[in-house]
Design a protein around this motif. Structure first.
Motif, PDB file in Angstrom:
ATOM      1  N   UNK A   4       7.790  12.358  -1.476  1.00 22.61           N
ATOM      2  CA  UNK A   4       7.616  10.810  -1.728  1.00 22.61           C
ATOM      3  C   UNK A   4       8.551  10.577  -0.223  1.00 22.61           C
ATOM      4  N   UNK A   5       8.879  10.594   0.704  1.00 24.27           N
ATOM      5  CA  UNK A   5      10.349  10.265   1.571  1.00 24.27           C
ATOM      6  C   UNK A   5       9.671   9.764   2.860  1.00 24.27           C
ATOM      7  N   UNK A   6       7.943  10.617   3.133  1.00 30.12           N
ATOM      8  CA  UNK A   6       7.155  10.690   4.177  1.00 30.12           C
ATOM      9  C   UNK A   6       6.618   9.370   3.999  1.00 30.12           C
ATOM     10  N   UNK A  28       4.307   5.837  -5.187  1.00 31.28           N
ATOM     11  CA  UNK A  28       4.708   6.211  -6.682  1.00 31.28           C
ATOM     12  C   UNK A  28       3.058   7.441  -7.059  1.00 31.28           C
ATOM     13  N   UNK A  29       2.173   7.095  -6.361  1.00 32.14           N
ATOM     14  CA  UNK A  29       1.507   8.717  -6.897  1.00 32.14           C
ATOM     15  C   UNK A  29       1.572   9.905  -6.054  1.00 32.14           C
ATOM     16  N   UNK A  30       3.023   9.726  -5.172  1.00 31.79           N
ATOM     17  CA  UNK A  30       2.737  10.784  -4.890  1.00 31.79           C
ATOM     18  C   UNK A  30       3.551  12.164  -5.476  1.00 31.79           C
ATOM     19  N   UNK A  34       0.551  -1.038  -0.044  1.00 31.59           N
ATOM     20  CA  UNK A  34       0.205   0.165   0.040  1.00 31.59           C
ATOM     21  C   UNK A  34       0.915   1.279   0.033  1.00 31.59           C
ATOM     22  N   UNK A  35       1.863   0.918   0.379  1.00 33.40           N
ATOM     23  CA  UNK A  35       2.804   2.343   0.786  1.00 33.40           C
ATOM     24  C   UNK A  35       3.681   2.742   0.191  1.00 33.40           C
ATOM     25  N   UNK A  36       4.102   1.801  -1.036  1.00 33.24           N
ATOM     26  CA  UNK A  36       4.363   1.598  -2.670  1.00 33.24           C
ATOM     27  C   UNK A  36       3.909   2.512  -3.783  1.00 33.24           C
TER      28      UNK A  36
END
Length: 101
Positions: A77-79, A70-72, A64-66
């Motif tokens: 993205x580092x968050x 990818x959408x950010x 889910x995080x990946x």
């Protein structure tokens, strides 16, 4: 802070992997030694399906995080790896303290 952290994303994703493994291993050891899982959802899942379910739930969270990563936008993205790794790092420290402290 996010801009500085984004330069180190590989290390952050490595931290995700290490903290995931540490949390699963230390939780398993704690359960074997008579400790109980604090999260009621995870406690029920592990009781029904075994410790592998904890790993599966964590791998699902990483997936889910990946997807979110990818959408950010690049600069934010580092968050995502920080948001995954920091709670697992905290849980690992708590587990290690209970087991070895």
């Amino acid at each position: 802070m996010v801009l500085a952290a984004s330069r180190h994303e590989r290390w952050l994703w490595a931290l995700v992997a290490v903290t995931l493994l540490a949390d699963v291993a230390l939780t398993h050891l704690g359960l074997l030694r008579g400790l109980t899982e604090g999260n009621p959802v995870v406690r029920a899942a592990v009781a029904d399906a075994g410790i592998g379910m904890l790993g599966a739930l964590k791998v699902g969270a990483v997936g889910f995080g990946l997807t979110a990563w990818l959408a950010m936008p690049d600069r934010e993205r580092a968050v995502v790896p920080l948001g995954l790794a920091l709670p697992w790092l905290g849980a690992s420290v708590i587990n290690a303290t209970l087991l070895f402290g």
